[in-house]
Design an enzyme around this catalytic site. Sequence first.
Site, PDB file in Angstrom:
ATOM      1  N   MET A  50       0.866  -1.283   0.043  1.00 24.37           N
ATOM      2  CA  MET A  50      -0.051   0.086   0.142  1.00 24.37           C
ATOM      3  C   MET A  50       0.823   1.474  -0.030  1.00 24.37           C
ATOM      4  O   MET A  50       0.759   2.219   0.818  1.00 24.37           O
ATOM      5  CB  MET A  50      -0.949  -0.079   1.314  1.00 24.37           C
ATOM      6  CG  MET A  50      -2.028  -1.313   1.225  1.00 24.37           C
ATOM      7  SD  MET A  50      -2.985  -1.194   2.762  1.00 24.37           S
ATOM      8  CE  MET A  50      -1.854  -2.424   3.490  1.00 24.37           C
ATOM      9  N   HIS A  51       1.833   1.282  -0.809  1.00 25.85           N
ATOM     10  CA  HIS A  51       2.813   2.283  -1.037  1.00 25.85           C
ATOM     11  C   HIS A  51       3.480   2.395  -2.573  1.00 25.85           C
ATOM     12  O   HIS A  51       3.428   1.265  -2.884  1.00 25.85           O
ATOM     13  CB  HIS A  51       3.737   2.585   0.225  1.00 25.85           C
ATOM     14  CG  HIS A  51       4.692   1.413   0.288  1.00 25.85           C
ATOM     15  ND1 HIS A  51       4.638   0.330   0.956  1.00 25.85           N
ATOM     16  CD2 HIS A  51       5.736   1.390  -0.380  1.00 25.85           C
ATOM     17  CE1 HIS A  51       5.565  -0.537   0.914  1.00 25.85           C
ATOM     18  NE2 HIS A  51       6.219   0.002   0.013  1.00 25.85           N
TER      19      HIS A  51
END
Length: 142
Positions: A50-51
């Site tokens: 999630m980045h």
Amino acid sequence: MQEHSIIQLEEIGSSDIGYLSFFESCKDIPFAINRIYFTYAVPENGHRGMHAHKKLQQVLWCPFGSIEVLVHDGNSQTSYKLDTPSKLLYIDSGLWRDIFWLKSSKFLIVAASDYYKEDDYIRNFDEFKLMANKGYWRNGGI
Ligand code: TYD
């Protein structure tokens, strides 16, 4: 466009004696390794990542488990499955990744081009999409 692809490693050996695979900096992968890190004991259906990264390049290697990696370039998404020791996933800078543990997995091992720097992370998806669509990576990250 920022690059992402499966790297199939050479497998030396046979079913009688087992196999050996390897990868070398700047030869089998497109960067020099400065850091290895790994995540482990992630429960089944665990979701991490999630980045995106401003500059960091990485290869992901899942020697025991089964992991799905969704790579987003700001416009479209590609799904990769890592479930064999002879496959790496190369992820360039400027790509969002979501990582899902399809089974409770032993290890996801990552080789990275640089030391850990929190200011290299983009942890907000809307911010990432804006940067990608404004050409942040096309313009050399400026
Ligand atoms: P993060 O990269 O967000 O992990 P994941 O994508 O698997 O969820 O890192 C989780 C935490 O660990 C975060 O607080 C930063 C820290 N960390 C380090 O201190 N050194 C490292 O090399 C890495 C990768 C993370």
